[in-house]
Design a protein around this motif. Sequence first.
Motif, PDB file in Angstrom:
ATOM      1  N   SER A   7       0.820  -1.215   0.000  1.00  0.00           N
ATOM      2  CA  SER A   7       0.000   0.000   0.000  1.00  0.00           C
ATOM      3  C   SER A   7       0.843   1.250   0.000  1.00  0.00           C
ATOM      4  O   SER A   7       0.361   2.327  -0.312  1.00  0.00           O
ATOM      5  N   ALA A   8       2.154   1.110   0.359  1.00  0.00           N
ATOM      6  CA  ALA A   8       3.035   2.275   0.404  1.00  0.00           C
ATOM      7  C   ALA A   8       3.934   2.387  -0.807  1.00  0.00           C
ATOM      8  O   ALA A   8       4.780   3.269  -0.865  1.00  0.00           O
ATOM      9  N   TRP A   9       3.822   1.406  -1.755  1.00  0.00           N
ATOM     10  CA  TRP A   9       4.692   1.474  -2.932  1.00  0.00           C
ATOM     11  C   TRP A   9       4.383   2.733  -3.731  1.00  0.00           C
ATOM     12  O   TRP A   9       3.234   2.978  -4.119  1.00  0.00           O
ATOM     13  N   PRO A  10       5.382   3.582  -4.002  1.00  0.00           N
ATOM     14  CA  PRO A  10       5.113   4.872  -4.666  1.00  0.00           C
ATOM     15  C   PRO A  10       4.666   4.705  -6.117  1.00  0.00           C
ATOM     16  O   PRO A  10       4.028   5.597  -6.656  1.00  0.00           O
ATOM     17  N   PHE A  11       5.035   3.616  -6.762  1.00  0.00           N
ATOM     18  CA  PHE A  11       4.645   3.463  -8.169  1.00  0.00           C
ATOM     19  C   PHE A  11       3.254   2.871  -8.325  1.00  0.00           C
ATOM     20  O   PHE A  11       2.795   2.622  -9.417  1.00  0.00           O
ATOM     21  N   LEU A  12       2.553   2.592  -7.211  1.00  0.00           N
ATOM     22  CA  LEU A  12       1.165   2.141  -7.279  1.00  0.00           C
ATOM     23  C   LEU A  12       0.267   3.297  -6.891  1.00  0.00           C
ATOM     24  O   LEU A  12       0.513   3.989  -5.913  1.00  0.00           O
ATOM     25  N   PRO A  13      -0.795   3.510  -7.638  1.00  0.00           N
ATOM     26  CA  PRO A  13      -1.732   4.572  -7.255  1.00  0.00           C
ATOM     27  C   PRO A  13      -2.402   4.211  -5.944  1.00  0.00           C
ATOM     28  O   PRO A  13      -2.775   3.071  -5.716  1.00  0.00           O
ATOM     29  N   GLN A  14      -2.544   5.202  -5.076  1.00  0.00           N
ATOM     30  CA  GLN A  14      -3.199   4.969  -3.788  1.00  0.00           C
ATOM     31  C   GLN A  14      -4.697   5.186  -3.954  1.00  0.00           C
ATOM     32  O   GLN A  14      -5.133   6.166  -4.560  1.00  0.00           O
ATOM     33  N   GLY A  15      -5.439   4.246  -3.391  1.00  0.00           N
ATOM     34  CA  GLY A  15      -6.886   4.328  -3.568  1.00  0.00           C
ATOM     35  C   GLY A  15      -7.265   3.846  -4.957  1.00  0.00           C
ATOM     36  O   GLY A  15      -6.447   3.437  -5.763  1.00  0.00           O
ATOM     37  N   GLY A  16      -8.527   3.841  -5.257  1.00  0.00           N
ATOM     38  CA  GLY A  16      -9.000   3.410  -6.568  1.00  0.00           C
ATOM     39  C   GLY A  16      -8.797   1.933  -6.776  1.00  0.00           C
ATOM     40  O   GLY A  16      -8.568   1.157  -5.847  1.00  0.00           O
ATOM     41  N   ILE A  49       7.216  -4.511 -14.159  1.00  0.00           N
ATOM     42  CA  ILE A  49       5.882  -4.903 -14.623  1.00  0.00           C
ATOM     43  C   ILE A  49       4.846  -3.869 -14.226  1.00  0.00           C
ATOM     44  O   ILE A  49       4.028  -3.411 -15.038  1.00  0.00           O
ATOM     45  N   LEU A  50       4.880  -3.459 -12.941  1.00  0.00           N
ATOM     46  CA  LEU A  50       3.853  -2.549 -12.441  1.00  0.00           C
ATOM     47  C   LEU A  50       3.984  -1.172 -13.067  1.00  0.00           C
ATOM     48  O   LEU A  50       2.995  -0.445 -13.201  1.00  0.00           O
ATOM     49  N   ALA A  51       5.196  -0.785 -13.451  1.00  0.00           N
ATOM     50  CA  ALA A  51       5.397   0.530 -14.043  1.00  0.00           C
ATOM     51  C   ALA A  51       5.084   0.562 -15.535  1.00  0.00           C
ATOM     52  O   ALA A  51       4.905   1.633 -16.106  1.00  0.00           O
ATOM     53  N   SER A  52       5.016  -0.629 -16.168  1.00  0.00           N
ATOM     54  CA  SER A  52       4.813  -0.678 -17.615  1.00  0.00           C
ATOM     55  C   SER A  52       3.343  -0.424 -17.964  1.00  0.00           C
ATOM     56  O   SER A  52       2.431  -0.851 -17.257  1.00  0.00           O
ATOM     57  N   ARG A  53       3.150   0.270 -19.061  1.00  0.00           N
ATOM     58  CA  ARG A  53       1.794   0.459 -19.585  1.00  0.00           C
ATOM     59  C   ARG A  53       1.435  -0.577 -20.645  1.00  0.00           C
ATOM     60  O   ARG A  53       0.342  -0.536 -21.197  1.00  0.00           O
ATOM     61  N   PHE A  54       2.344  -1.465 -20.905  1.00  0.00           N
ATOM     62  CA  PHE A  54       2.087  -2.533 -21.879  1.00  0.00           C
ATOM     63  C   PHE A  54       1.691  -3.783 -21.101  1.00  0.00           C
ATOM     64  O   PHE A  54       2.283  -4.078 -20.065  1.00  0.00           O
ATOM     65  N   PRO A  55       0.703  -4.545 -21.511  1.00  0.00           N
ATOM     66  CA  PRO A  55       0.281  -5.736 -20.776  1.00  0.00           C
ATOM     67  C   PRO A  55       1.457  -6.680 -20.540  1.00  0.00           C
ATOM     68  O   PRO A  55       2.062  -7.181 -21.487  1.00  0.00           O
ATOM     69  N   THR A  56       1.763  -6.911 -19.242  1.00  0.00           N
ATOM     70  CA  THR A  56       2.928  -7.725 -18.881  1.00  0.00           C
ATOM     71  C   THR A  56       2.531  -8.675 -17.757  1.00  0.00           C
ATOM     72  O   THR A  56       1.785  -8.317 -16.841  1.00  0.00           O
ATOM     73  N   PHE A  57       3.095  -9.903 -17.810  1.00  0.00           N
ATOM     74  CA  PHE A  57       2.726 -10.971 -16.885  1.00  0.00           C
ATOM     75  C   PHE A  57       4.003 -11.676 -16.446  1.00  0.00           C
ATOM     76  O   PHE A  57       4.951 -11.806 -17.236  1.00  0.00           O
ATOM     77  N   LEU A  58       4.036 -12.148 -15.189  1.00  0.00           N
ATOM     78  CA  LEU A  58       5.211 -12.863 -14.682  1.00  0.00           C
ATOM     79  C   LEU A  58       4.769 -14.107 -13.929  1.00  0.00           C
ATOM     80  O   LEU A  58       3.855 -14.053 -13.101  1.00  0.00           O
ATOM     81  N   LEU A  64       5.194 -21.159  -9.833  1.00  0.00           N
ATOM     82  CA  LEU A  64       4.797 -20.266 -10.928  1.00  0.00           C
ATOM     83  C   LEU A  64       3.735 -19.285 -10.445  1.00  0.00           C
ATOM     84  O   LEU A  64       2.611 -19.200 -10.958  1.00  0.00           O
ATOM     85  N   ILE A  65       4.123 -18.511  -9.387  1.00  0.00           N
ATOM     86  CA  ILE A  65       3.252 -17.497  -8.825  1.00  0.00           C
ATOM     87  C   ILE A  65       3.102 -16.358  -9.846  1.00  0.00           C
ATOM     88  O   ILE A  65       4.070 -15.963 -10.501  1.00  0.00           O
ATOM     89  N   GLN A  66       1.880 -15.805  -9.947  1.00  0.00           N
ATOM     90  CA  GLN A  66       1.559 -14.835 -10.987  1.00  0.00           C
ATOM     91  C   GLN A  66       1.625 -13.390 -10.480  1.00  0.00           C
ATOM     92  O   GLN A  66       1.159 -13.083  -9.387  1.00  0.00           O
ATOM     93  N   PHE A  67       2.222 -12.529 -11.323  1.00  0.00           N
ATOM     94  CA  PHE A  67       2.197 -11.091 -11.137  1.00  0.00           C
ATOM     95  C   PHE A  67       1.782 -10.465 -12.478  1.00  0.00           C
ATOM     96  O   PHE A  67       2.182 -10.955 -13.545  1.00  0.00           O
ATOM     97  N   TYR A  68       1.020  -9.389 -12.445  1.00  0.00           N
ATOM     98  CA  TYR A  68       0.656  -8.708 -13.689  1.00  0.00           C
ATOM     99  C   TYR A  68       0.352  -7.261 -13.377  1.00  0.00           C
ATOM    100  O   TYR A  68       0.096  -6.879 -12.237  1.00  0.00           O
ATOM    101  N   ASN A  69       0.386  -6.431 -14.405  1.00  0.00           N
ATOM    102  CA  ASN A  69       0.150  -5.002 -14.193  1.00  0.00           C
ATOM    103  C   ASN A  69      -1.284  -4.623 -14.566  1.00  0.00           C
ATOM    104  O   ASN A  69      -2.077  -5.441 -15.034  1.00  0.00           O
ATOM    105  N   ASP A  70      -1.565  -3.350 -14.376  1.00  0.00           N
ATOM    106  CA  ASP A  70      -2.927  -2.867 -14.596  1.00  0.00           C
ATOM    107  C   ASP A  70      -3.318  -2.938 -16.066  1.00  0.00           C
ATOM    108  O   ASP A  70      -4.495  -3.087 -16.394  1.00  0.00           O
TER     109      ASP A  70
END
Length: 576
Positions: A7-16, A49-58, A64-70
Amino acid sequence: MLNQPPSAWPFLPQGGEMGALTRAFDWARSPVGPPEQWPQSLRTTVSMILASRFPTFLWWGPELIQFYNDAYRPSLGGEGGKHPAALGRPGVQTWPETWPIIKPLIDQVLRGEESTWSEDQLIPMERNGHLEDVYWTFSYSPVRDDQDQIAGVLVICQETTQQVVRQRELTLSEQWFRHVFEQAPVGVALFSGPHYVITLANQRVLAYWDRPSDQVVDKPLFEALPETRGQGLESLLQGVYQTGNRFVAKEMPITLTRQGQSALTYTDFVCEPVRDREQAITGILVVCTEVTEQVQQRHVIATANEELAIFNEELMASYEAMAAANGQLREVNGQLNRSNESLQQFAYVASHDLQEPLRKIQAFGALLQDQYSSQLGEAADYVQRMQVAAARLSRLTHDLLSFSRISTQQDSQELTPLNKVIDLVLTDLELQIGEAQADIEVNLLPSVLGDARQLGQLFQNLLSNALKFRCSATRPLITIRSTRIASTTLPGRVKPVRVAKFYYRIDVTDNGIGFDQDYAERIFQVFQRLHGKSSAYGGTGIGLAICEKVAANHGGAITATSQPGQGATFSVYLPI
C-alpha cells in the motif's frame, strides 16, 4: 521501497482500483512471502511490470506465482472475472482451461531453451462467465534470480482478438466481393496507376478480350492489349484521372484481336474512379458491355429502312406512271401466259417427242453396228460418231429438263436430315464409287428446312464431280462435314439469298485433279466446262449450275476452292 507494504509502494496509485488490488491480497500468506523477503531480481521485475503500460505478466518460482500489471487487467474479464484472484496465485489454479497450452511454453523457457514468440495465437480463456476464443501476440522470456538461475518467465503480450476478428471479417468481405465480382453479368476490370495496370479482371471481360487471365492480369493495359492503343481508350481513362468524374462511352468502336484475327466490336463503357482514404485517385473501375450484335442488327435495320424509304419515294413518284402502264401490264401478262404455255409445250416436246426420236436414232445406230458392221466399211466410223452425238444430246436434254425444273422454288419444304439425303445419294452412286474404289467419309450433318429431292440432286452432282475428276495415281477420298458459322464471319464473296444470323456450311472435299481458282465463279454457269468435249472427263456443263440453283432456292449460296493437283472443296451455305 519494496521492503514497505504494497500500500506504500510509490509506483502504485493509492486508492482506486489499483489500491484495492494491493489491499486484497495477503502477501504474507503467498509462497513468495511479503515483498520485503523477495529476492532483488523479483523486486526489480515486479517494479518493471507494475510501471509498464504494456500488458505484462510474470510467473515466478517453482509454484509459478503470478504477477501482472494494470494494463493486463482488461484481458482477465475485470472485477468478477479472474481479477483480482489471479494475483499471487499459482498459474495452474488460475488457468485450468489454458494451462495445457501455456505450460509447455513456460517449461521450454525454464529449461533454458529459446524464448518463444507468437503472433495472433489462439488461447481460449474463461472470462465473463464463459469460455472465449482469445487471440494473443506474445513473447515468453526467462527471468533470472540473484544467483543468475532461471527462476521465472516474463510474458509481454497484447490481446489481438478484435484485430483477428476484424481481419477475418475483412477476409470474408473480400471473398464475397470477389464472388460478386466474378458473378457480375457484365465485364469488370480494375486498372491501377498511371499505366493502367490490370489488377483484377472477371471472366466476362476476359472473354470479351479473348485472353486468358495470365496474359493480362498485373500487366499494363496497352502491353496486354496492344491493339487497343490509339482507339480512344487513353482519352477515356485520362479523363477520369484528370477530372475525378465518371466517364461513360456508348457503343464505342474497338478493334480487338480475337482468335488471331482483327474483330471490330462495339462496347458500352462506364469508367469509375477508385479513391484511397485521402480521396486520391489510385485506379479506375471499368464496366464494359459488348453490344456488337445489337449495333450490327440496328445498322442492318437502318439500312433496310433507308432503302425502304427510297423505295417508297420512288414508288410514290412512279404511281401515276404505273397507273398509266396497267393496260400495258395486262397485255404483258397475257403474253407471259402465252409464253408459259409455250414453255410447257416445249417441256413436253423435250421430255417426250424429242427423246423418242433420239432413242430411235440410237437404236437404229446400234442395229447398224451390230448387224451390218462388216458391210459399212468406212461408214462405220460415221455411225459411231452419230451414236456418240446422240448420246450426248440425250444427256444434254435430260440435264436441261432437270435445270428447268430446279430453276423454280422447292416443290416442298420440310425439316430434312442431310445424313439421310447423303445415304440415298451414296446408294444411287454405289456402282461409280465401287469402280473408282473411293472412300467416302460423312460426318454428322444437321437437318435443314428444304426440299429433299433438290438437295439430293445437289449432293449427287457434287459427289459425281468428285468421282469424275479424280487423280489416276491416288485412291479417291471424299469427305463431307458441317460447321455452324455466324453471318458476321461469312467470306466476302459469299452472298446468300436469305439473310440469317447463322448458317450451316457443308464442305464436300476431294483429293482429285483440282482446277485453277480463277475459274471458281465461272464453273457455276450453264454449259461452262473446264475440259473440252473430247477430253476424258465427260459432261454437259449443267451439273454445277443445278447445284447453284438448289443452294439459291434454299436461301443460301455455294462456293468452290481449289488449286490444280490439290483437290477441291465445294462449300454449301444454308441459312438456319
